[in-house]
Design a protein around this motif. Sequence first.
Motif, PDB file in Angstrom:
ATOM      1  N   ASP A 101       0.824  -1.203   0.000  1.00 48.34           N
ATOM      2  CA  ASP A 101       0.000   0.000   0.000  1.00 48.34           C
ATOM      3  C   ASP A 101       0.862   1.258   0.000  1.00 48.34           C
ATOM      4  N   ALA A 102       1.943   1.208   0.767  1.00 46.75           N
ATOM      5  CA  ALA A 102       2.840   2.359   0.811  1.00 46.75           C
ATOM      6  C   ALA A 102       3.409   2.648  -0.573  1.00 46.75           C
ATOM      7  N   ALA A 152       1.483  18.275   1.367  1.00 42.12           N
ATOM      8  CA  ALA A 152       1.212  16.919   0.874  1.00 42.12           C
ATOM      9  C   ALA A 152       2.400  15.999   1.152  1.00 42.12           C
ATOM     10  N   ILE A 153       3.587  16.507   0.900  1.00 42.24           N
ATOM     11  CA  ILE A 153       4.789  15.715   1.184  1.00 42.24           C
ATOM     12  C   ILE A 153       4.862  15.348   2.657  1.00 42.24           C
ATOM     13  N   LEU A 163       8.795   2.988   7.439  1.00 42.10           N
ATOM     14  CA  LEU A 163       9.502   2.838   6.170  1.00 42.10           C
ATOM     15  C   LEU A 163      10.592   3.884   5.984  1.00 42.10           C
ATOM     16  N   VAL A 164      10.460   4.994   6.684  1.00 43.33           N
ATOM     17  CA  VAL A 164      11.495   6.025   6.601  1.00 43.33           C
ATOM     18  C   VAL A 164      11.849   6.497   8.007  1.00 43.33           C
ATOM     19  N   THR A 165      13.029   7.050   8.124  1.00 40.01           N
ATOM     20  CA  THR A 165      13.429   7.663   9.390  1.00 40.01           C
ATOM     21  C   THR A 165      13.812   9.114   9.126  1.00 40.01           C
ATOM     22  N   ARG A 217       4.654  11.513   7.004  1.00 36.34           N
ATOM     23  CA  ARG A 217       4.165  11.065   8.302  1.00 36.34           C
ATOM     24  C   ARG A 217       3.643   9.631   8.214  1.00 36.34           C
ATOM     25  N   LEU A 218       2.910   9.365   7.159  1.00 36.10           N
ATOM     26  CA  LEU A 218       2.397   8.003   6.971  1.00 36.10           C
ATOM     27  C   LEU A 218       3.551   7.011   6.864  1.00 36.10           C
ATOM     28  N   LEU A 219       4.551   7.374   6.080  1.00 34.53           N
ATOM     29  CA  LEU A 219       5.687   6.468   5.883  1.00 34.53           C
ATOM     30  C   LEU A 219       6.474   6.300   7.183  1.00 34.53           C
TER      31      LEU A 219
END
Lengths: 120, 120
Positions: free
Chosen positions: B34-35, B68-69, B81-83, B74-76
Amino acid sequence: MDREKQHEGQQDSRRLADLLTNDDVVYSATQIFDALSDFTRFQILSALMMGEKSVSELQIVCNVSQSAISHQLRLLRDRGLVTARRDGQRVIYSLADEHVATLICVGLEHAAEPERPSEE
Amino acid sequence: MDREKQHEGQQDSRRLADLLTNDDVVYSATQIFDALSDFTRFQILSALMMGEKSVSELQIVCNVSQSAISHQLRLLRDRGLVTARRDGQRVIYSLADEHVATLICVGLEHAAEPERPSEE
DNA sequence: TGAACACATGAACAGATGCTCATAAGTTGG
DNA sequence: CCAACTTATGAGCATCTGTTCATGTGTTCA
């Protein structure tokens, strides 16, 4: 003997950069991931990875209504991820693309790894 | 204890079947896909695959608003998935999971391939 | 032919999603 | 402290999505 898969070397990152700048390719990739992002569809595809199955068989696996299965199968058909053939009263579905199986395997392996940060 | 790779095929499909019956693992896999299923998020992740980047740098790549970014980041972040780390006024993001990079590569390759029905 | 079975499809609805707008929060230099 | 800059967040909204319900299509067999 001609083209074997050698996934190493820096020519790969060159090719990767090319693909990343191609919006059509990127969009196409997101569509594949989107197909795998839904629980029901993922179950359908992974079930088909084990071998072809009829709609009613898939219904048992996914545990949702027959209509829901059919709708999702239609989506997967439209995107070329599965193919269908008739066998009497039944319609037998199978994976149309080996790539999907690869992605499922990779996704599952990674999801199963303990490295997952999860919640605290 | 040395008979590890006798029949990797069988062993693999065995493990695969185990993973497929684990709803948590399957759900976790769908979350990863989904990501990657959104165009903006895919761009973010693939950009980070090339190296860490600040929000404003990602904004240029993705060509959408800063808000938007941030929302997508934030979702990621929430999904691990990200730091992020601060560097002065900026916040530098990087991939938290190399698995994502693998999936992006596989997805791109497959998206770029011409339709080949038969193979082997 | 018609009943039973297997699957497909359209409408409709609740919930999720991704964006923008406005604004808050954190950082640096003056 | 304040102003400029960078990023984060909440609200609102239009759109998309996945499901169910009802019904249509296609096939087999008595």
